[in-house]
Scaffold this active site. Structure first.
Site, PDB file in Angstrom:
ATOM      1  N   ASP A 413       0.828  -1.200   0.000  1.00  0.00           N
ATOM      2  CA  ASP A 413       0.000   0.000   0.000  1.00  0.00           C
ATOM      3  C   ASP A 413       0.867   1.257   0.000  1.00  0.00           C
ATOM      4  O   ASP A 413       1.938   1.296   0.598  1.00  0.00           O
ATOM      5  CB  ASP A 413      -0.890  -0.028   1.250  1.00  0.00           C
ATOM      6  CG  ASP A 413      -1.771   1.187   1.367  1.00  0.00           C
ATOM      7  OD1 ASP A 413      -2.633   1.362   0.493  1.00  0.00           O
ATOM      8  OD2 ASP A 413      -1.608   1.954   2.329  1.00  0.00           O
ATOM      9  N   GLU A 466       0.916  -0.505  -5.163  1.00  0.00           N
ATOM     10  CA  GLU A 466      -0.037   0.568  -5.382  1.00  0.00           C
ATOM     11  C   GLU A 466       0.793   1.847  -5.462  1.00  0.00           C
ATOM     12  O   GLU A 466       1.110   2.459  -4.446  1.00  0.00           O
ATOM     13  CB  GLU A 466      -1.060   0.658  -4.243  1.00  0.00           C
ATOM     14  CG  GLU A 466      -2.158   1.669  -4.541  1.00  0.00           C
ATOM     15  CD  GLU A 466      -2.613   2.452  -3.323  1.00  0.00           C
ATOM     16  OE1 GLU A 466      -3.650   3.126  -3.430  1.00  0.00           O
ATOM     17  OE2 GLU A 466      -1.933   2.416  -2.281  1.00  0.00           O
TER      18      GLU A 466
END
Length: 733
Positions: A413, A466
């Site tokens: 993330d 990401e």
């Protein structure tokens, strides 16, 4: 008899300030009246009297302090012996225990060396709390890092949460503290009490390496043995490398465990890991998904953080059960042929007092300088990737999920926030690197180390970034200067596509470049096409609600959008609820609206997703060459007035192809001429306007291509193109 200890040492043991209790407590050789004697010392605050049992003999210890320090000097013994302590408490019956201070260190030199170097990839094998049997005595071995602490103790119900009782041994060169505590067993709650030179009272911290945690709002760690689960996924694990290769179909169902489905009429209403597995696995199997991706499952205190603000990196959250229950979840997915991906969050961590922040009174895990150590957007702390403790902790954590839970992939993330020192910071709020630039050199090196370590330890595991910027080489190998990820989320494609599809069809002809622009960079990385949770929260509306027009057009637009996603180069990901047309935005505190499947249009959309997954898996042209120009060819992108685009997807064998035609207006196009590679009969693999999906059923069922050049192709077809629909054609064999 006078004590063998000075008054200062007696006081420091009694008040808990002594930093080296193993030099005082337990058995020691001392000089008494010029002779070497063996002395036994113990600290038991609850004891009215304390007796040592050596073999069949008993020796009553002398009290040295009111707080509970006792001592006995053996008259004749000079060598250490095994003993137990019989405690006569102020209240209750007497009991016999083994003494923690009679055991030597259980950490070997190899682990100490790797930890000190910052190169330990499986630190969880000795860090944290491990149930062990030592010299026939059951107990738990505790190891924690706190280099700046002046004293660290294990506290729990087994010592009345008194930090004076089980003070740990320090390894000064590595900053580690250790103790084996007899009779502490699986299920016991514990924390670390950490005394610092500059802070009073002591800190009370959860174990960074705890395998299991107390259910929120409790914050204690729990002793847990995670070695006993019997896996049944041998076939999956043996074939995983091939199954997850880049030329294979990968279709990801992203989900949040706490809100996919809930129990009715129960509090807190969560399905546990096992219940979720029993319901989810057949659901995903029926829909044809190859993978499920879970929002973070590591322990976190705050539900609305969705798991992205973590305090327990090694503990599957206790909201849904115990670690073995999560193993069951993964096992059931694997036995059904479904891979399990988890979101992993090394970019930042929660500031909760029981967690990693200021762990030993200093910035042990985070930067002390708020210009480096604070994420203002999220109210979290940023890891200091240059510290050996952080490298050991995070790299081992990534390996841990693959090792102990058979996780098949890690999606990292917020990678962009790691790469740039000025991420979401104004001028003067960040510190340049040593070369004066904005790149976070330590984080870059960490990400490369992470990818190399995971791929080295578990070659079949895949990693995802990401990453929302144009950083080059995210999914390129580290030995070529890349970050080493297997895949990168294509945030640009997602933003452009949603911006386009949300426009009224009458205006789309002015924005067709938003659809075609992605092919300029489509093969610069190994892309995942994500319609993720972030796109259906915070007033962004659900996938269905985003669409313009009346209900019919909304459903038609979503069916068209999904057809485009599945046929565009790249693997694909869809967040839960999108597969059947959730009207409401996603919320972590309630279940999806499963009752919508009582309506035919929602069932039709779900059927479309199922069929797209099936076609994606069956047709090599849609998955074999996702990351190279050889797998894609434009047919026509020039008809902006009609908002129609068409392209060819090819397998490794270029003669194995499909033709994709997308109409982004509600107008039916009759006799529309499109170029194709060769003449002959073509079959319709998919028409998103089919009545089976809730469409108007426009379009042709029989398509014949004739020779004659068109769109730079050798043949052409004349076709009825349905409204707001995608059509996938393939030459008949």
């Amino acid at each position: 008899m006078s004590s063998t200890l000075s008054k200062d040492i007696i006081a420091s043991i009694s008040d808990g300030s002594h930093g080296d209790p193993f030099s005082v407590l337990g058995l020691h050789k001392v000089k008494v009246d010029g002779k070497t004697k063996l002395v036994l010392r113990a600290f038991r605050p609850e004891a009215n009297a304390l007796t040592a049992i050596v073999g069949k003999k008993k020796y009553e210890l002398e009290r040295l302090s009111d707080e509970g320090l006792f001592e006995y000097v053996f008259a004749r013994r000079k060598n250490k012996v095994s003993y137990q302590l019989e405690v006569e408490p102020y209240d209750g019956e007497s009991f016999t225990i083994s003494d923690a201070y009679q055991y030597d260190s259980l950490i070997d030199d190899f682990n100490l060396q790797l930890w000190g170097e910052g190169t330990h990839k499986k630190a969880y094998e000795f860090m944290g709390a491990h149930p062990r049997t030592v010299d026939g005595v059951e107990g738990t071995h505790f190891v924690v890092t706190a280099p700046s602490a002046s004293r660290v103790s294990v506290v729990g119900g087994f010592n009345n949460w008194d930090g004076r009782v089980h003070r740990m041994r320090k390894f000064h060169d590595q900053g580690l503290w250790e103790i084996f505590i007899p009779h502490v067993i699986e299920g016991d709650y514990y924390k670390y009490e950490i005394k610092t030179p500059v802070q009073d009272p002591p800190l009370l911290k959860s174990d960074p390496f705890a395998f299991y945690s107390e259910l929120r709002p409790g914050t204690a760690s729990i002793v847990k043995d995670i070695e006993g689960y019997e896996w049944g996924d041998k076939n999956w694990m043996e074939n995983r490398t091939e199954t997850q290769a880049k030329d294979q179909p990968i279709s990801v169902y992203e989900m949040h465990l706490g809100s996919w489905r809930r129990k009715v009429g129960e509090e807190p209403g969560f399905l546990n890991y096992r219940e979720t597995a029993d319901q989810l696995v057949p659901y995903l199997k029926n829909l044809g998904y190859t993978h499920v991706e879970l929002l973070p499952v590591a322990e976190h205190p705050y539900d609305p953080s969705w798991g992205y603000q973590i305090t327990g990196y090694y503990a599957p959250t206790s909201r849904f059960g115990e670690p073995e229950d999560f193993m069951y979840f993964v096992d059931q997915c694997h036995q059904a042929g479904i891979g399990v991906l988890v979101d992993w969050v090394p970019a930042h961590f929660a500031k909760d007092e029981h967690g990693l922040r200021r762990f030993d009174g200093t910035g042990l895990f985070e930067h002390d300088d708020p210009r480096k150590g604070e994420h203002k957007d999220w109210g979290t702390s940023i890891f200091n990737f240059g510290r050996n403790e952080v490298k050991n902790f995070l790299i081992s954590n990534a390996v841990y999920w693959c090792d102990k839970f058979h996780i098949d992939g890690l999606r990292v993330d917020a990678v962009a926030s790691m790469l740039y020192l000025d991420y979401s910071r104004d001028e003067g709020e960040w510190v340049p690197n040593e070369y004066g630039g904005r790149e976070n050199i330590e984080a870059i090196e960490f990400l490369r180390n992470f990818n190399d370590s995971v791929h080295e330890q578990y070659p079949g595991v895949i990693t995802f970034a990401e990453e929302s910027t144009s950083w080059g080489g995210v999914s390129k190998p580290t030995d070529t200067g890349g970050l080493g990820f297997d895949f990168k989320w294509n945030m640009g494609w997602m933003n452009d596509t949603l911006s386009y599809i949300e426009k009224d069809p009458i205006y789309r002809k002015y924005h067709q470049d938003q659809l075609t622009f992605s092919l300029i960079y489509a093969f610069s990385e190994n892309f995942i096409l994500p319609f993720s949770h972030d796109e259906v929260v915070h007033m962004k509306e659900s996938m269905l609600s985003k669409m313009p027009g009346d209900d019919w057009q909304k459903f038609a637009n979503v069916r068209l959008l999904y057809t485009y996603m599945y046929t565009h180069p790249g693997k694909n990901l869809l967040f839960m609820g999108g597969e059947f047309g959730q009207w409401s935005e996603w919320s972590e505190d309630r279940s999806l609206d499963w009752h919508l499947l009582e309506w035919e249009k929602h069932k039709g959309l779900q059927q479309l997703v199922k069929d797209l997954n099936g076609i994606n898996q069956k047709e090599k042209a849609l998955h074999e060459v996702d990351f190279d120009w050889r797998g894609f060819e434009w047919v026509d992108i020039s008809d902006a007035d009609n908002s129609i685009i068409s392209y060819i997807r090819k397998a490794k064998d270029p003669d194995d192809f499909v033709l994709v035609i997308l109409n982004f207006t509600p107008t039916v196009q009759y006799g529309y001429k499109i170029g194709v590679p060769h003449a002959g009969e073509y079959e319709v693999l998919m028409n998103s306007d089919s009545e089976f999906y809730g469409g108007s059923n426009a379009g042709d069922s029989h398509i014949h291509a004739e020779w004659g050049e068109w769109h730079n192709q050798k043949a052409h077809i004349s076709i009825t193109i349905p409204p707001l629909a995608g059509v996938i054609l393939k030459p008949k064999s």
